[in-house]
Design an enzyme around this catalytic site. Structure first.
Site: not given
Lengths: 228, 247, 647
Positions: C43-44, C46, C267, C285, C338, C409, C433, C449
């Site tokens: 992911g972002l 890794g 969320h 979103s 949230r 979420h 995460e 992100l």
């Protein structure tokens, strides 16, 4: 050494299809205009026939044209064979047409073969009785006409209903081939974008319709003339 | 809803596959297509049979993992969606649904409905990037990019790499996939720098991996879940040809 | 014996990272070539880490469970990424981003980590633009921003509703470049099933080739876990179906301590559950809250009329609508964090004002925005989200408001790491995460992100060098050692045991049961009773699972049921750990809400005197209570106060 991109690359091969196709489209367009002259004046038409007789430039052009046709067909068959292989050995059991996809675009080889068949008939009807006769050094063809009297040849050929039928079918196939081919040649050579894509498609359709309409008109007019 | 499913079963890449017929009952129209397959699999396991293998992950239409050919259509009978976004309300009670894996020489079947799409990774590895290392880059706002260019780049960048374009193409061509990446980067000044090299490298890799030649049918565009236009293919052709003519 | 040394450098908050970077060791290019690093997950975090480490010259092996690194669930992030660029001239700064994040996390995150995150965030945007990420732009050609919850400035950069996708494609492209160069080797469809620890250090992994079922051994000088969160313990969540906590949990089993497992983000804007055949929940979103207004009817008769279908939402007059977030939190309105928005929705639904048949939904309405801006502007901003909503629910959100309800979420908890992102096992790192470090008890929107990329691009590549500089003499890690043999044998036995049970229930059936317990008892409102009940029930469920699960097929083949069963084995222990952690934390903070601890207005009531610490759990074996360790949190700059989003 790697082969040049017009052989070794898929985009290059499509470019060859596009350029040879473009040249053929121009030839067919010129041919349509030439035919239309026959509607106006038999003499003028015969003058054109004389110009395109066994002169060196007409012969060179003819050979060039033959080469283009050969390349276009050879590449078409080659691409289709490659594409069949890329598709894999197992096919879908169920396949539905995609929305907005023209039938002609998926059947260009079939249409091309019909066009080729029509071309063979056409060549025996006309070229074999005109330029070929001159090249062989004869002064009269198998019908007893002068090889430069194209107008009379047209009148004779399209007085037969079966010829009219064959030609109209041929034109229809060519029309379908062109409706996909014209915009496709722009696409394959990269001359298109989001805005121009729909416009080019419309232009291509109009072009094909006008050109093939002219051809059909000549055939129909001469058939009707033969009836009167 | 009660449905009859004809599903391609294939033990592994080497085994011979065949269709098997199953029935599912009591499916709610609000159920997603993949949830319907979950229900089938749960039932099959209870019957002591092997469940149907299929690829899926995010189930919200963005990861590009799901890849089913349903009733003769890539991602099934709805426009601009992935399989996971397809809902059973698109079918009628009593329907027979045929489910097949993507079919293309470059996407071999792994098992049942799962195919291998590593060819896509390989194409991108050939050049689908901007050659910048981490760090040492200019400020994000140092190069203004006209909004229409950024938007068009984004249109192409929306590709999720699902392979529906290849699956639906009668030529097994990956041109829309390749074009989406080439076009997206070529539209931005950052990507323009090595656009020529990129186009040549990616097309060469695509050809090498056995994808077919594009014949501009536009089927890819019709089935693309993200509605990516074949106008991007025209840009790829342009980028590629101009690069070749400069060589 | 591991200890909890956070290794936060001394000095002023804003100087810590700079001083630390100057102090830590680096590895020379010639030596980097000799060092192997394994990265789990693409992911972002890794993807960015693997690419950056490859660029530096290390030998990297990167693993993902999907068929391509591009499928990682980061791809599904919609709204955007934060950075304190202050391009909008709205008085944003690194400090403000840091402060918002600490406050948004309800003062349960480590100050130094959060400040570093805010500090490197700007570089992320620069990096992504250079990679060709097509961020949204203004007509002048410069980058556009929007607002997200918990912030009063516009600092969120976005690429339509597909920001995560575009950022991930950027990292994936950087990764592909390294794969082509040969510095990174990619292993798709490989799942890490165990971490191998020798002499107290991480030495490699055992992975299962998901296509063939074969076990494969990989040795390395350092291992990086970037496998994401464990929200799927709830069965229904916005996580992807294959997202799991197993890689992280194996590390926990092998001695990496686990921090704040109970911190789960619910969320507020997800599509409500439609029935018991549902497999996952879809997020809408948070960016929608820029223009969407959340409401329920004021009058009970309207609620009933809507539920019965007698009235549509659009029939309810303006004066009969309760825009409860705007009413309760005037300063932030619909853009409260949230956790606050989720609890407020639950409060209204618990009071009986839920607007669908199940009573578990509120409206997210664009009527005002469409009137003000026109449908075309709204379409340009959120078109793909509206389309997604319509595909799922068959309702056109341009005409009728969306129905939404909170759903699981994100998990703020994760493997404990020090300032260097190293776990309690030397040589084992956790980023994104998968670690616990930056979001405290609640994560702000558009910050996941930011954290994934910050860790992957700008933090780990520096800090890992400090450890690896001690390994430059170390030979290649041999994988034919007793530790590898043992780890592989244990996995084989576990899989064989699962296959041999041949019970009566499927893996999914057990997972649903677990999810039910988790949602009811360890979900949005937790109490001592519910948590104690959950611990008992999960233990019972675990027992049942090992007696009565049916896993079809064999190990040596592509077998998705084996994959799911192995992941559920870990969820069945992780769920209990979460309940224990929640039970220990006698306070409410962020996403962790204990009904016993709330203000008279129903806001979370923190206990800074007793619980301003990171709860760090040490594994003590199956069916043994884990040991709690505490990392005290020190707030030198952002002093804890009750979070106020009212004025």
């Amino acid at each position: 050494m790697k082969p040049p991109f017009i052989i070794g690359s898929s985009v290059g091969r499509k470019f060859v299809m596009s350029i040879s196709g473009a040249a053929l489209v121009l030839f067919v367009s010129f041919h349509a205009v030439m035919n239309a002259i026959a509607l106006i004046s038999a003499d003028a038409y015969n003058w054109v026939c004389a110009v395109l007789g066994a002169n060196w430039y007409a012969l060179v052009a003819t050979m060039g044209l033959a080469a283009l046709v050969f390349v276009h067909i050879a590449y078409g068959v080659w691409l289709t064979l490659q594409n069949r292989k890329a598709r894999g050995s197992i096919r879908y059991a169920v396949s539905k047409p995609n929305e907005g996809v023209a039938w002609s675009s998926k059947n260009m080889l079939v249409l091309g073969l019909v066009v080729l068949g029509g071309l063979c008939v056409h060549l025996t009807h006309f070229w074999a009785k005109m330029q070929l006769v001159e090249v062989m050094g004869e002064h009269v063809n198998s019908l007893g006409l002068s090889p430069q009297d194209g107008a009379a040849l047209i009148a004779f050929t399209f007085s037969k209903w079966y010829n009219v039928l064959i030609y109209l079918v041929w034109f229809a196939a060519m029309w379908l081939h062109l409706t996909h081919g014209v915009w496709s040649m722009f696409q394959s050579s990269g001359v298109s974008n989001q805005t121009w894509l729909p416009r080019i498609k419309r232009i291509g359709n109009w072009w094909a319709t006008i050109v093939m309409g002219l051809f059909a008109l000549v055939v129909i007019v001469f058939y009707i003339k033969s009836l009167i | 809803m009660n449905l009859t499913l004809k599903i391609w079963r294939q033990k592994n890449a080497k085994a011979k596959g065949a269709f098997e017929t199953y029935n599912v009952e009591g499916i709610s129209p609000d159920t997603s297509f993949l949830e319907m397959l979950d229900i089938l699999n749960n039932k099959l396991i209870h019957e002591g049979k092997e469940p149907v293998a299929f690829d899926h992950d995010c189930r919200e239409g963005i990861c590009g993992m799901c890849s089913l050919y349903i009733n003769g259509k890539a991602h099934g009978p709805d426009s601009e969606i992935t399989t996971c976004q397809l809902h059973m309300r698109k079918f009628k009670d009593g329907d027979t649904i045929t489910i097949e894996p993507w079919r293309s020489a470059a996407f071999p079947v792994v098992r049942d409905l799962v195919v291998e799409r590593q060819a896509f990774d390989k194409i991108l590895q050939a050049g689908g990037f901007v050659s910048v290392n981490t760090g040492g880059v200019p400020d994000a706002n140092s190069i203004p990019i006209p909004k229409p260019d950024a938007d068009e780049s984004m249109d192409a960048a929306a590709c999720i790499g699902c392979g529906a374009c290849v699956a639906t193409c009668k030529n097994g061509s990956a041109m829309l996939f390749v074009a989406a990446r080439v076009s997206s980067l070529a539209k931005l000044p950052q990507g323009k720098v090595e656009a020529a090299r990129r186009a040549k490298a990616m097309v060469a890799k695509m050809d090498e991996l056995g994808f077919g030649n594009c014949t501009n049918t536009g089927a890819c565009q019709a089935e693309c879940p993200k509605g990516i236009s074949i106008a991007h293919i025209a840009r790829l052709n342009r980028e590629f040809l101009s690069a070749k003519f400069k060589d | 014996m591991a200890t909890l040394d956070s290794k936060v450098p001394a000095g002023q908050l804003e100087n810590k990272w700079g001083a630390h970077k100057a102090a830590i060791k680096v590895v020379s290019p010639g030596n980097k070539r000799k060092l192997d690093i394994i990265v789990i997950g693409t992911g972002l975090g890794g993807g960015a880490a693997a690419a950056s480490l490859g660029e530096l010259g290390y030998n990297v092996k990167v693993f993902c469970i999907s068929d391509s690194p591009r499928r990682a669930h980061s791809i599904a992030a919609q709204g955007g990424i934060n950075a304190a660029k202050n391009y909008q001239n709205d008085n944003d700064s690194v400090f403000r981003l840091f402060y918002d994040t600490i406050k948004g996390g309800d003062y349960r995150a480590r100050e130094a980590n959060v400040y570093r995150l805010a500090e490197v965030a700007n570089s992320i945007i620069d990096q992504c633009v250079a990679q060709g990420v097509p961020f949204a732009r203004e007509y002048g050609g410069l980058l556009d921003n929007r607002s997200f919850g918990g912030a009063q400035v516009s600092r969120t950069f976005y690429a339509r509703g597909q920001t995560g996708q575009q950022l991930l494609l950027g990292a994936y492209a950087a990764l592909n470049r390294q794969v082509a160069k040969g510095s990174v080797k990619s292993y798709p469809r490989h799942e890490m099933l165990d971490i191998v620890v020798e002499d107290g250090e991480a030495r490699g992994i055992i992975a299962r080739n998901l296509v063939t079922g074969e076990m494969e051994r990989f040795g390395a000088h350092a291992v990086v876990i970037a496998s994401g969160g464990y929200g799927n313990v709830f069965f229904l969540s916005t996580n992807a179906m294959n997202s799991n906590g197993s890689a992280a949990f194996q590390c926990y089993r092998k001695g990496a301590w686990f921090a704040n497992p109970c911190f789960t983000q619910i969320h507020p804007t997800c599509i409500p559950v439609h029935g018991d055949q549902q497999s996952k929940l879809t997020l809408m979103s948070e960016s929608l809250r820029n223009d969407g207004r959340i409401w329920v009817p004021k009058k009970m008769e309207d609620v009933k009329a809507i539920r019965s279908g007698a009235k549509k939402a659009s029939d309810i007059e303006e004066k009969d609508r309760d825009y409860y977030l705007e009413r309760r939190y005037p300063a932030f309105g619909n853009l409260v964090p949230r956790d606050v928005a989720s609890r407020a929705a639950k409060e209204r639904c618990d009071a009986g004002y839920g607007v669908n048949e199940t009573g578990l939904a509120v409206f997210l309405d664009f009527k005002t925005a469409i009137e003000r801006l026109g449908a075309d502007v709204i379409r340009a901003r959120y078109g793909n989200l509206f389309q997604m909503y319509e595909k799922i629910t068959d309702v056109d959100p341009y005409k009728e408001p969306m129905m939404i309800y909170p759903a699981v979420h994100y998990t703020m908890g994760g493997i404990w790491v020090d300032y260097n992102l190293m776990t309690t096992i030397p040589g084992l790192y956790a980023i994104g995460e998968a670690n616990f470090s930056d979001h405290g008890a609640n994560r702000l929107g558009a910050s996941a992100l930011m954290q994934g990329l910050a860790d992957g691009y700008f933090v780990l590549p520096y800090t890992i060098g400090d450890y690896l500089s001690k390994k430059i003499q170390a030979p290649k890690v041999a994988t034919d050692t007793a530790a590898f043999d043992e780890a592989e044998k244990a996995i084989r036995e576990k899989i064989d045991k699962l296959l041999a049970i041949k019970g009566k229930h499927t893996v999914d059936e057990f997972h649903k049961k677990l999810g039910n317990v988790m949602w009811e008892d360890v979900g949005m409102a937790r109490s001592k009773e519910s948590l104690e009940r959950a611990i008992v029930e999960i233990a019972k469920l675990r027992k049942d699972f090992w007696k009565d699960v049916y896993v079809p097929g064999e190990n040596g083949e592509f077998n998705q049921e084996v994959e799911k069963a192995l992941r559920l084995v870990d969820f069945l222990e992780l769920g209990e750990l979460m309940a224990r952690d929640a039970l220990n934390r006698n306070e409410s903070c962020g996403g962790h809400f204990r009904v016993e601890y709330q203000t008279p207005e129903g806001e979370a009531l923190r206990d800074d005197k007793n619980y301003a610490y990171v709860a760090v759990w040490e594994y003590k074996g199956p069916d043994h209570e884990p040991t709690l360790h505490k990392e005290e949190l020190h707030f030198e700059v952002a002093h804890p106060a009750q979070r106020n989003y009212k004025d």
